[in-house]
Scaffold this motif. Sequence first.
Motif, PDB file in Angstrom:
ATOM      1  N   UNK A  11      39.270  63.125   6.286  1.00  0.00           N
ATOM      2  CA  UNK A  11      38.811  63.858   7.463  1.00  0.00           C
ATOM      3  C   UNK A  11      37.969  62.931   8.337  1.00  0.00           C
ATOM      4  N   UNK A  12      37.904  63.264   9.613  1.00  0.00           N
ATOM      5  CA  UNK A  12      36.991  62.600  10.538  1.00  0.00           C
ATOM      6  C   UNK A  12      36.314  63.682  11.361  1.00  0.00           C
ATOM      7  N   UNK A  13      35.118  63.368  11.878  1.00  0.00           N
ATOM      8  CA  UNK A  13      34.445  64.362  12.713  1.00  0.00           C
ATOM      9  C   UNK A  13      34.749  64.111  14.185  1.00  0.00           C
ATOM     10  N   UNK A  14      34.246  64.994  15.030  1.00  0.00           N
ATOM     11  CA  UNK A  14      34.544  64.921  16.451  1.00  0.00           C
ATOM     12  C   UNK A  14      34.097  63.632  17.099  1.00  0.00           C
ATOM     13  N   UNK A  15      32.952  63.096  16.677  1.00  0.00           N
ATOM     14  CA  UNK A  15      32.473  61.843  17.261  1.00  0.00           C
ATOM     15  C   UNK A  15      33.370  60.674  16.866  1.00  0.00           C
ATOM     16  N   UNK A  16      33.832  60.655  15.622  1.00  0.00           N
ATOM     17  CA  UNK A  16      34.765  59.608  15.202  1.00  0.00           C
ATOM     18  C   UNK A  16      36.087  59.732  15.962  1.00  0.00           C
ATOM     19  N   UNK A  17      36.549  60.969  16.155  1.00  0.00           N
ATOM     20  CA  UNK A  17      37.801  61.179  16.879  1.00  0.00           C
ATOM     21  C   UNK A  17      37.708  60.687  18.319  1.00  0.00           C
ATOM     22  N   UNK A  18      36.531  60.835  18.914  1.00  0.00           N
ATOM     23  CA  UNK A  18      36.333  60.447  20.311  1.00  0.00           C
ATOM     24  C   UNK A  18      35.757  59.042  20.465  1.00  0.00           C
ATOM     25  N   UNK A  42      35.233  69.524  27.086  1.00  0.00           N
ATOM     26  CA  UNK A  42      36.322  68.960  27.870  1.00  0.00           C
ATOM     27  C   UNK A  42      37.007  67.826  27.111  1.00  0.00           C
ATOM     28  N   UNK A  43      36.227  66.933  26.503  1.00  0.00           N
ATOM     29  CA  UNK A  43      36.798  65.815  25.756  1.00  0.00           C
ATOM     30  C   UNK A  43      37.540  66.301  24.511  1.00  0.00           C
ATOM     31  N   UNK A  44      36.964  67.301  23.820  1.00  0.00           N
ATOM     32  CA  UNK A  44      37.600  67.805  22.605  1.00  0.00           C
ATOM     33  C   UNK A  44      38.913  68.523  22.914  1.00  0.00           C
ATOM     34  N   UNK A  45      38.937  69.326  23.979  1.00  0.00           N
ATOM     35  CA  UNK A  45      40.177  70.008  24.334  1.00  0.00           C
ATOM     36  C   UNK A  45      41.247  69.012  24.778  1.00  0.00           C
ATOM     37  N   UNK A  46      40.826  67.973  25.473  1.00  0.00           N
ATOM     38  CA  UNK A  46      41.785  66.941  25.871  1.00  0.00           C
ATOM     39  C   UNK A  46      42.334  66.233  24.641  1.00  0.00           C
ATOM     40  N   UNK A  47      41.477  65.917  23.673  1.00  0.00           N
ATOM     41  CA  UNK A  47      41.919  65.272  22.445  1.00  0.00           C
ATOM     42  C   UNK A  47      42.891  66.166  21.678  1.00  0.00           C
TER      43      UNK A  47
END
Length: 444
Positions: A244-251, A279-284
């Motif tokens: 797993x990765x968290x949102x900060x790692x994903x971005x 906005x960044x999370x929905x785009x990802x």
Amino acid sequence: MANTNAYQLNVSYGDEIIGTVTLDSTTNLLRLSYSPQWQQHGFAISPHLQLNNRHTPEVAYNYLDNALPEGEARKLLAEKLGVSEKNVYSQVQTIGSDLAGAVAFKPAPETQVDGAQPVFRPLEEAELIERLDNKEEFGLLTWDDKPRLSVAGVQDKLNVFIDDVGCIGFGDGSLCSTHILKFEKKNCPNLVLNEFFCMKLSEAIGLPTANVTFRRFGPHPALIVKRFDRKYIADKKKVFRRHVIDGCQALNLSRDHKYERNLGDGRDVQHIRDGASLEKLFKFSQGMSSPVESTKWLLQWQLFNLMISNYDSHGKNVSLYFDKHNARFTPAYDLVNIAMFPQFKHVLAMAMGDEFDPNDIHTYQLADFAETCNIDKRLLSRILVELADSVLNQLSGCTFINELKEQPSITVEDIPYFEALRDNIFARTEYLKAQAEDIPSITV
């Protein structure tokens, strides 16, 4: 002559060494490199740590920085090692065998990782109670003079292994942590009860949610969270890991960017919004395995956070399974009603459109959120009503609280707090539902 092995760690996935992490002793820059074999048949362990090994040192730093504890535990770990808190390499070298996900980091002389024997160190209840009685003085990080991964934020947390008959302890070798124990600090009474209620409510309305139980160790309330990235197979005496990765790692953001206003909300810097955002999370999410499913999950997660007043839903409070075949959101975790705690700042971690004040989320802000995140307003309106109806249905009457009463450690003294929490969430959810009808007609 310097020992060059001291500046290199093996990166392992399951029983395979998939690469190395190297610290440049001159520049202090990190480099994560995949092995040729892993490049051929493996996968990138994070979207920005690509298999071609062309990522910059900042990407490796952000990935590892987010894998480590936060808050007081991070400071204590750095102090014990005699290094700066920013010295990610030394901290990963010490506790890298039990970080989140399936990837482990171990000293380079270890040329193989298979064949490890299970090592279980029991943690007796009396020992834990004694430590909790004195945790303000001694903390929860070090046991038997060995640092254990103790993730800290508002709550004190301790990673533990729990076997198939419920024995709690620490696992090494083929074992590792399977659960997280979460405790309260003195200035946050009822925080564990609060999270237990919110997590069980999320589960009750059918949202994917981490499994939790409530327990008291002596006078100390605790939330026992089953890790969704771990599975213990008793027959094999081994814990299998899921990456797993968290949102900060994903971005590709550092942990300092988990809030959208990464420099804070002071007058002179509040306009700077370079951190994690909806906005960044929905785009990802549009590039994940199932964009429709991922968008719906993220939308329900955010709306539920608004209903329970979880203002602190930041970039590290959302994670995803990430491997060769999947990029999907994990179950929800860290769901807390912040409105019940006047000592906390009541500001949204990530804005709804342009609004950070939770008391100013009305129809216009919801429509602005939809436009900002490229969400169909009619879809937002429909899901908001459906989710609100589910929450209101659960909280109407006494059924939900009566089910919580069945937990062995819940006492009659806990019920008034549950009722106050229910009333708070019910009122907030009713208000948000009332905004839904006009969302499609709003032009931002």
